[in-house]
Design a protein around this motif. Sequence first.
Motif, PDB file in Angstrom:
ATOM      1  N   PRO A  83       0.820  -1.218   0.000  1.00 36.64           N
ATOM      2  CA  PRO A  83       0.000   0.000   0.000  1.00 36.64           C
ATOM      3  C   PRO A  83       0.853   1.267   0.000  1.00 36.64           C
ATOM      4  N   GLU A  84       0.425   2.259  -0.734  1.00 37.28           N
ATOM      5  CA  GLU A  84       1.164   3.517  -0.805  1.00 37.28           C
ATOM      6  C   GLU A  84       1.320   4.147   0.572  1.00 37.28           C
ATOM      7  N   SER A  85       0.354   3.900   1.459  1.00 37.35           N
ATOM      8  CA  SER A  85       0.423   4.470   2.806  1.00 37.35           C
ATOM      9  C   SER A  85       1.611   3.921   3.601  1.00 37.35           C
ATOM     10  N   TRP A  86       2.195   2.802   3.149  1.00 36.41           N
ATOM     11  CA  TRP A  86       3.344   2.216   3.835  1.00 36.41           C
ATOM     12  C   TRP A  86       4.683   2.760   3.331  1.00 36.41           C
ATOM     13  N   TRP A  87       4.709   3.386   2.162  1.00 37.10           N
ATOM     14  CA  TRP A  87       5.963   3.688   1.491  1.00 37.10           C
ATOM     15  C   TRP A  87       6.926   4.506   2.346  1.00 37.10           C
ATOM     16  N   ALA A  88       6.415   5.551   2.948  1.00 40.48           N
ATOM     17  CA  ALA A  88       7.303   6.432   3.708  1.00 40.48           C
ATOM     18  C   ALA A  88       7.959   5.685   4.867  1.00 40.48           C
ATOM     19  N   GLU A  89       7.178   4.849   5.564  1.00 47.20           N
ATOM     20  CA  GLU A  89       7.743   4.116   6.700  1.00 47.20           C
ATOM     21  C   GLU A  89       8.753   3.070   6.237  1.00 47.20           C
ATOM     22  N   ILE A  90       8.471   2.408   5.112  1.00 46.14           N
ATOM     23  CA  ILE A  90       9.431   1.435   4.581  1.00 46.14           C
ATOM     24  C   ILE A  90      10.731   2.132   4.209  1.00 46.14           C
ATOM     25  N   ARG A  91      10.636   3.273   3.542  1.00 48.88           N
ATOM     26  CA  ARG A  91      11.851   4.011   3.164  1.00 48.88           C
ATOM     27  C   ARG A  91      12.655   4.398   4.397  1.00 48.88           C
ATOM     28  N   ALA A  92      11.974   4.758   5.464  1.00 53.76           N
ATOM     29  CA  ALA A  92      12.668   5.186   6.675  1.00 53.76           C
ATOM     30  C   ALA A  92      13.228   4.007   7.470  1.00 53.76           C
ATOM     31  N   SER A  93      12.661   2.822   7.283  1.00 53.15           N
ATOM     32  CA  SER A  93      13.007   1.686   8.136  1.00 53.15           C
ATOM     33  C   SER A  93      13.859   0.624   7.463  1.00 53.15           C
ATOM     34  N   MET A  94      13.974   0.634   6.148  1.00 55.71           N
ATOM     35  CA  MET A  94      14.730  -0.402   5.448  1.00 55.71           C
ATOM     36  C   MET A  94      16.158  -0.453   5.988  1.00 55.71           C
ATOM     37  N   PRO A  95      16.620  -1.609   6.470  1.00 59.78           N
ATOM     38  CA  PRO A  95      17.989  -1.693   6.997  1.00 59.78           C
ATOM     39  C   PRO A  95      19.022  -1.365   5.927  1.00 59.78           C
ATOM     40  N   GLY A  96      20.078  -0.674   6.325  1.00 61.30           N
ATOM     41  CA  GLY A  96      21.157  -0.392   5.397  1.00 61.30           C
ATOM     42  C   GLY A  96      21.879  -1.671   4.992  1.00 61.30           C
ATOM     43  N   TYR A  97      22.319  -1.721   3.748  1.00 60.66           N
ATOM     44  CA  TYR A  97      23.010  -2.907   3.251  1.00 60.66           C
ATOM     45  C   TYR A  97      24.303  -3.144   4.021  1.00 60.66           C
ATOM     46  N   ASP A  98      24.462  -4.360   4.506  1.00 62.81           N
ATOM     47  CA  ASP A  98      25.675  -4.803   5.170  1.00 62.81           C
ATOM     48  C   ASP A  98      26.078  -6.117   4.531  1.00 62.81           C
ATOM     49  N   PRO A  99      27.202  -6.162   3.790  1.00 68.52           N
ATOM     50  CA  PRO A  99      27.566  -7.389   3.075  1.00 68.52           C
ATOM     51  C   PRO A  99      27.718  -8.604   3.971  1.00 68.52           C
TER      52      PRO A  99
END
Length: 265
Positions: A83-99
Amino acid sequence: MRTTPPTGPLCTRDSLASELRDLGLRPGETLLVHSSPSALGWVCGGAVVRALLDVLGPEGTLVVPTHSGDNSDPADWANPPVPESWWAEIRASMPGYDPRITPTYGVGRIPETLRTWPGALRSAHPQTSFAAIGERASAIVDGHALDCRLGERSPLARLEEAGARILLLGAGFGSCTAFHLAEYRIPAPRVETSFAVMTPHGRRRHTVRDTSITEERFAELGTDFESERPVIRGRVGAAAARLFALPDAVACAETWLAEHRPRPV
């Protein structure tokens, strides 16, 4: 309770190693593997990675795609969408890439197994990393630029320089990432890609411009490639297997894509 009996053949470390040698895999070479282990039959434990390492030996190098395409903008997700209503929170919460710890996404069990294998190294791109183990591992994965998913500053170009071969193990040409290297060498549109990365200052969201890539028509390309260039075909377990030179695949794709794909406007 009724259960479905396992589907054979039984694939062990020794049986797979023997069949890989019969296919033409050689000690000491550098090998990029695309795989579908479910096509092999009933695989005993982590037999596939062990068998590949057995055949390549201590002087060989095994490479797999360890992509994590879910580290991207949720606005682009389609399989499934969110849902579009989730996009902002996903962008803010996605873990940074760690190899070291970021799991693979959508590339299967063998890449995930190799990613965590003792001594494995992994490249730095948050979406299209590769993992390698063996003598040339560092040379293959180092220097993977954030604005070059699968081009000249990616492990694919280093594999080309090394004269690597590709093993399609139960996988089709639609999985052949080497074809993407050719996309960087013909006219192609540029697109923005976004992902979360870890920096010395903590997690950051990063957006870059990169070449547009797609697997569209790769299956057709593969059919023409194996009719024109040397491709070893056989079976490993129950799986169809193809073994061929990565530089040949890239050279063929560069010509084929320029002729068969519409030019960008």
